[in-house]
Design a protein around this motif. Sequence first.
Motif, mmCIF file in Angstrom:
data_model
loop_
_atom_site.group_PDB
_atom_site.id
_atom_site.type_symbol
_atom_site.label_atom_id
_atom_site.label_comp_id
_atom_site.label_asym_id
_atom_site.label_seq_id
_atom_site.Cartn_x
_atom_site.Cartn_y
_atom_site.Cartn_z
ATOM 1 N N ILE A 37 0.837 -1.188 0.000
ATOM 2 C CA ILE A 37 0.000 0.000 0.000
ATOM 3 C C ILE A 37 0.880 1.249 0.000
ATOM 4 O O ILE A 37 2.044 1.193 0.415
ATOM 5 N N PRO A 38 0.371 2.384 -0.456
ATOM 6 C CA PRO A 38 1.174 3.616 -0.456
ATOM 7 C C PRO A 38 1.682 3.939 0.962
ATOM 8 O O PRO A 38 0.911 3.924 1.926
ATOM 9 N N GLY A 39 2.966 4.190 1.077
ATOM 10 C CA GLY A 39 3.554 4.507 2.371
ATOM 11 C C GLY A 39 3.849 3.298 3.232
ATOM 12 O O GLY A 39 4.361 3.431 4.345
ATOM 13 N N GLY A 40 3.548 2.118 2.721
ATOM 14 C CA GLY A 40 3.719 0.901 3.510
ATOM 15 C C GLY A 40 5.160 0.616 3.893
ATOM 16 O O GLY A 40 5.426 0.026 4.938
ATOM 17 N N GLU A 41 6.084 1.055 3.056
ATOM 18 C CA GLU A 41 7.491 0.770 3.323
ATOM 19 C C GLU A 41 7.945 1.375 4.654
ATOM 20 O O GLU A 41 8.799 0.825 5.342
ATOM 21 N N SER A 42 7.361 2.506 5.038
ATOM 22 C CA SER A 42 7.753 3.169 6.286
ATOM 23 C C SER A 42 7.331 2.387 7.516
ATOM 24 O O SER A 42 7.909 2.561 8.592
ATOM 25 N N PHE A 43 6.310 1.548 7.386
ATOM 26 C CA PHE A 43 5.780 0.823 8.541
ATOM 27 C C PHE A 43 6.213 -0.640 8.581
ATOM 28 O O PHE A 43 6.044 -1.313 9.600
ATOM 29 N N CYS A 44 6.767 -1.142 7.484
ATOM 30 C CA CYS A 44 7.154 -2.547 7.435
ATOM 31 C C CYS A 44 8.304 -2.804 8.405
ATOM 32 O O CYS A 44 9.291 -2.065 8.427
ATOM 33 N N MET A 45 8.184 -3.861 9.213
ATOM 34 C CA MET A 45 9.247 -4.177 10.168
ATOM 35 C C MET A 45 10.095 -5.363 9.708
ATOM 36 O O MET A 45 10.872 -5.914 10.482
ATOM 37 N N ARG A 46 9.963 -5.748 8.453
ATOM 38 C CA ARG A 46 10.772 -6.812 7.861
ATOM 39 C C ARG A 46 10.716 -8.105 8.674
ATOM 40 O O ARG A 46 11.706 -8.803 8.840
#
Length: 266
Positions: A37-46
């Motif tokens: 989702i848009p902006g999802g990369e900032s919240f992903c904790m891998r």
Amino acid sequence: MNLIDIDSEICTACGLCIVECPFGLLAQQTGDVPDLIPGGESFCMRCGHCLAVCPVGALALDGETPESCDPAQTGAVVDPPAMAALLKNRRSIREYKDRPVPRKDMQELMEPVRWAPTAKNEQPVHWLLVDDRAAIHDLARLTVEWAREIDRMPELVTAWDAGKDLVLRNAPLLAIATAPSDGLSPVIDSTIAASALELAATAYGLGSCWAGYFMRAAQQYGPIAERLNLPRGHQVCAALMMGYPKRTYHRVPPRKPADVTWLGSV
């Protein structure tokens, strides 16, 4: 390189990666390949759940592909009796054989401990392994020095003055877990990791005991932190004395019944 890459030729659009994501960062149009989702990369904790759950190996996360992962074991990895035996036979070992712990064994042992869970998968735990007997003795000495200065725990001071180390018990190895003090939950993360190490160590015939006196001193006494030369911003969060047990235990001592309360209807 994208954070998440999905091979559209392999993906079956089953949606498992979507429902498995802890923060709901993946979405898909009907029948389409999922996408971040848009902006999802900032919240992903891998955390890797999306990578792990994909049944066809179509998803790569942050450069890690299915081929770079070990295959997971399905079902119970350890059967209930074996797990019960592991937990019940754990002893706090306070006397050790005069035998060094091979660094090779410790290196192997630390490998699976990396998978101990941490808050938001930050993996902040740093290990300091001390196997120099003189250094361990000095850390015990500094702990007694701290107890003497604050006029607490006189049993440590009295024993030390009589030539007995009640702090680190002449252990051949001290495993110290540190983490950034400004992290989400440095003490909890380190405690979980140390608990994993404590149990895993039994596979190598090693015993351990929580170094509570040392832990308290290391968190409060500057000279110990200086002696350890910790990474910048780190604090001592957990510590284990480790070595080969000097005694053999022939039975499992009893414990109180489990104190359990159920909440909810039957």
